[in-house]
Design an enzyme around this catalytic site. Structure first.
Site, PDB file in Angstrom:
ATOM      1  CD  GLN A 149      -1.837   5.432  -5.524  1.00 53.64           C
ATOM      2  OE1 GLN A 149      -1.139   5.418  -6.597  1.00 53.64           O
ATOM      3  NE2 GLN A 149      -3.270   5.680  -6.296  1.00 53.64           N
TER       4      GLN A 149
ATOM      5  CD1 TRP B 101      -0.328   5.172 -10.193  1.00 56.61           C
ATOM      6  CD2 TRP B 101       0.704   7.027 -10.855  1.00 56.61           C
ATOM      7  NE1 TRP B 101       0.788   4.709 -10.719  1.00 56.61           N
ATOM      8  CE2 TRP B 101       1.627   5.785 -11.072  1.00 56.61           C
ATOM      9  CE3 TRP B 101       1.718   8.214 -11.265  1.00 56.61           C
ATOM     10  CZ2 TRP B 101       2.765   5.760 -11.646  1.00 56.61           C
ATOM     11  CZ3 TRP B 101       2.828   8.130 -11.810  1.00 56.61           C
ATOM     12  CH2 TRP B 101       3.631   6.901 -12.175  1.00 56.61           C
TER      13      TRP B 101
ATOM     14  CG  ASP C 250      -0.001  13.050  -6.837  1.00 52.91           C
ATOM     15  OD1 ASP C 250      -0.314  11.846  -7.353  1.00 52.91           O
ATOM     16  OD2 ASP C 250       1.287  13.149  -6.289  1.00 52.91           O
TER      17      ASP C 250
ATOM     18  CD1 TRP D 242       3.980   2.281  -5.575  1.00 55.79           C
ATOM     19  CD2 TRP D 242       5.044   1.800  -7.632  1.00 55.79           C
ATOM     20  NE1 TRP D 242       3.583   3.164  -6.462  1.00 55.79           N
ATOM     21  CE2 TRP D 242       4.117   2.855  -7.678  1.00 55.79           C
ATOM     22  CE3 TRP D 242       5.730   1.457  -8.577  1.00 55.79           C
ATOM     23  CZ2 TRP D 242       3.762   3.332  -8.970  1.00 55.79           C
ATOM     24  CZ3 TRP D 242       5.465   2.015  -9.936  1.00 55.79           C
ATOM     25  CH2 TRP D 242       4.474   2.993  -9.933  1.00 55.79           C
TER      26      TRP D 242
ATOM     27  CG  ASP E 203       9.440  12.300  -6.490  1.00 54.32           C
ATOM     28  OD1 ASP E 203       9.195  11.336  -5.659  1.00 54.32           O
ATOM     29  OD2 ASP E 203       9.574  12.218  -7.624  1.00 54.32           O
TER      30      ASP E 203
ATOM     31  CG  ASP F 224       0.361   8.127  -2.212  1.00 48.55           C
ATOM     32  OD1 ASP F 224       1.524   7.718  -1.833  1.00 48.55           O
ATOM     33  OD2 ASP F 224       0.503   9.026  -3.311  1.00 48.55           O
TER      34      ASP F 224
ATOM     35  CG  MET G 269      -1.528   1.269   1.514  1.00 49.98           C
ATOM     36  SD  MET G 269      -2.763   1.049   2.750  1.00 49.98           S
ATOM     37  CE  MET G 269      -1.678   1.049   4.249  1.00 49.98           C
TER      38      MET G 269
HETATM   39  C1  FRU Z   1       3.484   9.549  -4.001  1.00 53.00           C
HETATM   40  C2  FRU Z   1       3.119   9.159  -5.351  1.00 53.00           C
HETATM   41  C3  FRU Z   1       2.245  10.034  -5.950  1.00 53.00           C
HETATM   42  C4  FRU Z   1       1.555   8.896  -7.034  1.00 53.00           C
HETATM   43  C5  FRU Z   1       1.461   7.889  -6.416  1.00 53.00           C
HETATM   44  C6  FRU Z   1       1.775   6.553  -7.237  1.00 53.00           C
HETATM   45  O1  FRU Z   1       3.939   8.635  -3.254  1.00 53.00           O
HETATM   46  O2  FRU Z   1       4.293   8.849  -6.005  1.00 53.00           O
HETATM   47  O3  FRU Z   1       2.846  11.170  -6.775  1.00 53.00           O
HETATM   48  O4  FRU Z   1       0.475   9.495  -7.700  1.00 53.00           O
HETATM   49  O5  FRU Z   1       2.508   7.657  -5.409  1.00 53.00           O
HETATM   50  O6  FRU Z   1       1.686   5.459  -6.672  1.00 53.00           O
END
Ligand code: FRU
Length: 539
Positions: A38, A81, A146, A46, A233, A22, A20
């Site tokens: 997510q 996302w 986002d 991921w 980031d 965000d 998991m």
């Molecule tokens: C943040 C992120 C977002 C993106 C998502 C992808 O952790 O990188 O910018 O939308 O996670 O999983």
């Protein structure tokens, strides 16, 4: 493997298995809190990003629902996302999210519930003419993601913010729309901070400077400030600042340029990222979610079959006493899990001492602790540790006025423990600065775990005691100082201080002061998470 299974939390939200990240689109609808997240359905790392979905009546006892959205269209086939929800005045729900396209371009898509009268919002429809926004000229195809919750501006149109960057400057773009299907990019940027890199998961919301209730995202007027938050980031940290929003110029200006987004205050000084708030119209409060990643090895994540936790949701309000920060506090509903309160009153801890607290199996706790420091000794100190910050040294190094606090998830022999503590520094001009820190260096004997000393400054006003609240839940410790002015979340992976062996201690590693501590420690009940379809009698 008992060690790995101990790490799973008992009252935090986490999926039954797999990866998991965000929190997405949180909202309250017809008696239920909704959390999307997510999620990788296939593995504990991921990938294949899908929207997981869970609901709760009280933000604590969650029920897993079928996936809300899967990567099945060209405009999101490489990942559904992060995104946010917006309520329209007629009750409609709008979901805007980033899709990673078949060509790996980041675009914004629109989705909405198939049936608004369904309290569980089980089915989601992706708008047929997606995407609704594509990277504008000058913005990289992989730097556009986002979308925030939309807000209604003074011109009668809706606006939505999206994070990006130009070279190494982090920026917030704003689009306006009337129908959520066609959008127009506003001139300029709402805000930009050089050197901060790509801004992910921007969050933008008003806070009242006079009242304690939360505000709907569209609220504007006198007596409010706006919080702007970005997830950086480059260093995977969440930063925020308080400021003033001017919708007519499409600008937001920080109160203090030295504490701008990305260079000033952190939402949480620990392992914490991609946070997002929503307005809870049920209880008139603004609630903050945050993603807590792992700091163990990817191999261990694969072995245990899961990775990541969400924080206990926190209310967020403006701190009227300081005027410089917000206050975060676990939602009141978590207190329903408290049982077996043990109190300790006026425990004196002299310099260099460690005092055991008689709590068995200390793996699920809610702790409130206050510390009073001998005032005469404080005043007699001429100068101490000017230039200190939490990462200079951990809890092992002694100073005149700190560290003092708690050792949690510790074993009897103190072969493993995690100190959460205050450390006071004093300048020759007589001013004090207090730091709130969490030291993971001795939290685990395991060598393949990333251990850090976390923390930051915390305002302590005249006449206030030093106070902290800790939520301990197996491998996570969420720590709040001075009512939530400074917050630190730690992930820890002990090998000895687990199950019945876990203990808690008071400690004072200052050389120059005694502290007097008072505590309330509750055991926290476990929460059962169920899969849909569930027995409605139980919920
Ligand atoms: C943040 C992120 C977002 C993106 C998502 C992808 O952790 O990188 O910018 O939308 O996670 O999983």
């Amino acid at each position: 493997n008992a060690m790995l299974s101990w790490q799973r939390t008992s009252y935090h939200f986490q999926p039954e298995k797999n990866w998991m990240n965000d929190p997405n689109g949180p909202l309250y609808h017809k008696g239920w809190y909704h959390l999307f997240y997510q999620y990788n359905p296939d593995s504990a790392v991921w990938g294949n990003i899908t929207w997981g979905h869970a609901v709760s009546r009280d933000l604590i006892r969650w029920l897993y629902l079928p996936f809300a959205m899967v990567p099945d269209h060209w405009f999101d086939v490489n990942g559904v996302w992060t995104g946010s929800a917006t309520f329209l005045p007629d009750g409609q729900v709008i979901m805007l999210y980033t899709g990673d396209t078949d060509n790996h371009v980041q675009v914004q898509n629109l989705a909405y519930p198939a049936n608004l009268s369904d309290p569980l919002l089980l089915n989601w429809v992706k708008y047929e003419n997606n995407p609704v926004m594509v990277p504008p000229p000058g913005i990289g195809h992989k730097d556009f993601r986002d979308p925030t919750t939309a807000w209604h501006a003074n011109d009668g149109k809706w606006r939505v913010a999206i994070g990006s960057k130009v070279n190494t400057t982090g920026i917030t773009l704003v689009y306006q729309t009337t129908n959520f299907t066609s959008y127009e990019l506003l001139d300029g940027v709402m805000h930009a901070v050089p050197g901060t890199g790509m801004w992910e998961c921007v969050d933008f919301y008003p806070v009242s400077t006079t009242d304690t209730n939360g505000l709907d995202t569209s609220f504007n007027g006198p007596g409010i400030k706006h919080v702007l938050k970005a997830s950086l980031d480059d260093d995977k940290k969440d930063y925020y600042a308080l400021g003033t929003y001017d919708p007519s110029n499409n600008t937001w200006t920080p109160d203090n340029p030295k504490l701008d987004v990305g260079i000033g205050l952190r939402v949480d000084y620990g392992k914490y990222y991609a946070s997002k708030t929503f307005y809870d119209q049920n209880k008139q409060r603004r609630i903050l979610w945050g993603w807590i990643g792992e700091t163990d090895s990817e191999n261990d994540d694969l072995l245990k079959g899961w990775a990541s936790i969400q924080t206990i949701p926190r209310t967020v309000v403006y701190d009227k006493k300081t005027g410089t920060n917000v206050l975060q506090w676990p939602v009141e509903e978590v207190e329903r899990l408290r049982s077996n309160c043990t109190e300790f009153n006026g425990v004196k801890v002299g310099p260099g001492l460690v005092v055991p607290l008689n709590i068995s199996s200390a793996t699920q706790l809610d702790i409130i602790a206050t510390f009073e420091v001998d005032k005469a000794a404080l005043e007699a100190t001429f100068e101490a540790d000017v230039g200190y910050n939490c990462s200079t040294t951990g809890a092992a190094v002694r100073g005149t006025l700190g560290p003092f606090g708690l050792l949690v998830v510790a074993d009897d022999l103190l072969s493993e423990f995690t100190p959460v503590y205050f450390y006071v520094s004093k300048d020759i001009d007589g001013t004090y600065r207090t730091f709130f820190c969490s030291d993971e260096m001795r939290s685990s004997k395991a060598s393949d775990v990333n251990k850090k000393v976390y923390g930051g400054m915390v305002p302590v006003l005249d006449g206030e005691k030093f106070s902290m609240r800790l939520l301990v839940d197996h491998s996570i410790v969420e720590s709040f100082a001075q009512g939530g002015r400074t917050v630190i979340t730690s992930r820890i992976y002990p090998t000895k201080a687990i199950y019945g062996a876990a203990r808690a201690f008071l400690f004072n590693n200052a050389t120059g002061v005694s502290v007097t501590a008072s505590l309330k420690i509750w055991k926290m009940d476990s929460v059962d998470l169920q899969q849909y379809p569930f027995d409605s009698d139980d919920v």
